[in-house]
Design a protein around this motif. Structure first.
Motif, mmCIF file in Angstrom:
data_model
loop_
_atom_site.group_PDB
_atom_site.id
_atom_site.type_symbol
_atom_site.label_atom_id
_atom_site.label_comp_id
_atom_site.label_asym_id
_atom_site.label_seq_id
_atom_site.Cartn_x
_atom_site.Cartn_y
_atom_site.Cartn_z
ATOM 1 N N THR A 1 36.345 39.581 35.515
ATOM 2 C CA THR A 1 35.643 38.672 34.614
ATOM 3 C C THR A 1 35.705 37.245 35.135
ATOM 4 O O THR A 1 34.716 36.522 35.132
ATOM 5 C CB THR A 1 36.251 38.736 33.200
ATOM 6 N N TYR A 2 36.900 36.854 35.587
ATOM 7 C CA TYR A 2 37.122 35.499 36.100
ATOM 8 C C TYR A 2 37.535 35.573 37.572
ATOM 9 O O TYR A 2 37.957 36.624 38.064
ATOM 10 C CB TYR A 2 38.218 34.805 35.294
ATOM 11 N N LYS A 3 37.435 34.454 38.260
ATOM 12 C CA LYS A 3 37.778 34.433 39.683
ATOM 13 C C LYS A 3 39.233 34.813 39.921
ATOM 14 O O LYS A 3 39.573 35.416 40.945
ATOM 15 C CB LYS A 3 37.470 33.057 40.271
ATOM 16 N N ASN A 4 40.092 34.495 38.974
ATOM 17 C CA ASN A 4 41.495 34.847 39.123
ATOM 18 C C ASN A 4 41.696 36.361 39.185
ATOM 19 O O ASN A 4 42.647 36.846 39.805
ATOM 20 C CB ASN A 4 42.311 34.264 37.963
ATOM 21 N N ASP A 5 40.782 37.105 38.539
ATOM 22 C CA ASP A 5 40.869 38.570 38.594
ATOM 23 C C ASP A 5 40.695 39.069 40.018
ATOM 24 O O ASP A 5 41.327 40.053 40.421
ATOM 25 C CB ASP A 5 39.813 39.200 37.687
ATOM 26 N N ILE A 6 39.835 38.403 40.778
ATOM 27 C CA ILE A 6 39.638 38.769 42.184
ATOM 28 C C ILE A 6 40.938 38.587 42.962
ATOM 29 O O ILE A 6 41.350 39.453 43.743
ATOM 30 C CB ILE A 6 38.531 37.903 42.822
#
Length: 221
Positions: free
Chosen positions: A207-212
């Motif tokens: 959902t968010y870049k941190n998830d990547i």
């Protein structure tokens, strides 16, 4: 009874601030992973991918011809619900059987394993439906338990028979109801009780870049 796959990839990635499907993880764009998992499955008779038409050519460039021959791209909707309904209506035009099973998966859960997909399909073939879950622990605020029960997260893919899915999404479309996921829509409009199977941590929704970054770390452990 046949099994058909629907991969939802028409989202606009507003919270990600760019199209997350083309973000690179381990040298490949995110979208490659779920497409390859679906096309490598011997269980799936057909694969329908809902997309934003602006991205179709870019997606097609990522795959060899033999992979593209296994999938059909269709224009998705403005919401998850709408994309699911469009895909189900497309399958209806193909005259699939009411009892056929439909596997609906979010492309943003890119790291669905082939093992989990096959386990879910086999479960649905036996019990009529399947959805993966993970325990999320207790609901806590400032170190105090708010809900003294374990919370579970329902993942995708979620599998149900075509007849009940089409009925549920037609009702939702008429009423303008937007469900969080397939199990919620099925539970609201039918008497089907979704059957659950333990999911996987890597089957996390991006959902968010941190998830990547979190997924990258888990994949490289």
């Amino acid at each position: 009874m046949k099994v058909h796959g629907i991969l939802l990839a028409a989202g606009k990635s507003l919270r990600f601030e760019e199209n997350k499907l083309f973000s690179i993880v381990n040298d490949s764009p995110v979208i490659k992973y779920p497409v390859e998992t679906f096309t490598n499955s011997p269980q799936l008779e057909t694969i329908t991918i809902t997309i934003n038409s602006e991205n179709q050519k870019e997606i097609e460039k990522l795959f060899p011809a033999e992979t593209l021959e296994k999938v059909t791209f269709i224009e998705g909707g403005n919401s998850r619900n709408e994309s699911e309904f469009i895909a189900l209506e497309y399958l209806e035009e193909k005259s699939i059987d009411d009892n056929d099973l439909i596997v609906i998966h979010d492309a943003a859960r890119a790291f669905l394993s082939s093992e989990l997909l096959e386990r879910l399909i086999l479960h649905a073939l036996e019990f009529g439906s399947a959805a993966p879950y993970l325990y999320s622990g207790l609901l806590i605020d400032d170190k105090e338990v708010i809900v003294n029960q374990e919370i579970i997260e329902i993942q995708t893919p979620q599998i149900f028979d075509f007849k009940n899915l089409l009925y549920a999404y037609r009702k939702a479309n008429i009423e303008g109801y937007e469900s969080v996921d397939t199990t919620e829509c099925i539970s609201k409009y039918t008497e089907v009780i979704p059957q659950v199977v333990e999911g996987e941590i890597l089957n996390k929704k991006i959902t968010y870049k941190n998830d990547i970054y979190e997924l990258q770390e888990m994949l490289n452990v």
